[in-house]
Design a protein around this motif. Sequence first.
Motif, PDB file in Angstrom:
ATOM      1  N   THR A 119      47.168  33.760  31.529  1.00  0.00           N
ATOM      2  CA  THR A 119      45.990  33.446  32.103  1.00  0.00           C
ATOM      3  C   THR A 119      46.138  34.182  33.512  1.00  0.00           C
ATOM      4  N   THR A 120      44.898  35.069  33.512  1.00  0.00           N
ATOM      5  CA  THR A 120      44.967  35.650  34.802  1.00  0.00           C
ATOM      6  C   THR A 120      43.391  35.381  35.398  1.00  0.00           C
ATOM      7  N   ARG A 121      43.521  34.600  36.497  1.00  0.00           N
ATOM      8  CA  ARG A 121      42.094  34.396  37.239  1.00  0.00           C
ATOM      9  C   ARG A 121      42.013  35.286  38.253  1.00  0.00           C
ATOM     10  N   GLN A 122      40.905  36.221  38.339  1.00  0.00           N
ATOM     11  CA  GLN A 122      40.799  37.047  39.402  1.00  0.00           C
ATOM     12  C   GLN A 122      39.276  36.957  39.818  1.00  0.00           C
ATOM     13  N   PRO A 123      38.634  37.219  41.051  1.00  0.00           N
ATOM     14  CA  PRO A 123      37.615  37.271  41.205  1.00  0.00           C
ATOM     15  C   PRO A 123      36.581  38.426  40.509  1.00  0.00           C
ATOM     16  N   PRO A 133      34.321  41.463  40.287  1.00  0.00           N
ATOM     17  CA  PRO A 133      34.145  42.727  41.219  1.00  0.00           C
ATOM     18  C   PRO A 133      33.043  42.580  42.214  1.00  0.00           C
TER      19      PRO A 133
END
Length: 188
Positions: free
Chosen positions: A166-170, A172
Amino acid sequence: MTTLGAKAEELLDQALVEEATKKSGLIWVRGSEVPVLEGQARAVPTRALWHVWHDGAACLIGDGPGEQPLPGLVDGGDAVVTVRSKDKGGRLVAWAAKVVELTPGSPQWEAAVAELKGKRLNAPDGEAMTGRWARECRVLRLEPTGGTSELPDGSLSAPPLPTPATTRQPAPAGLPRLLFKKRKRRQA
């Protein structure tokens, strides 16, 4: 209850377990407790695992790079399997299982892997995956040991287990402009 009635109920339970497990793409499996320290054990959470039904048992592949984790599932141990409805997603049946680890290269292993190979989605190594499975993974059979268990009441919902996947990134900053620009072109 007569002997015939008990035998009929046992056969119906077997049929329910087999048919429900065959049709479900995922099963929820809770393995044995894992020893932490001498005299202490840690409960293993229930996990959703993909499987195939083959030769009277649910067959699983895991514990290798890129494959599903199988904590608490040890050779000769016990497990509880809960099967959901493919249509509605609700619990259909829960059954006790004996865990059997298959030896790579054995006839049972080859037969199970042939079935698993056809169901494995998005394998990174394509045709070479069976060799990787033999070297780095475990193939398990969850063999039913008896009748069905009583299903619990309630939802049993729980937060997802922690995973490095799981990688929760905003999103772009420019992404919304790109998406809306394409819509404007299509409408024109």
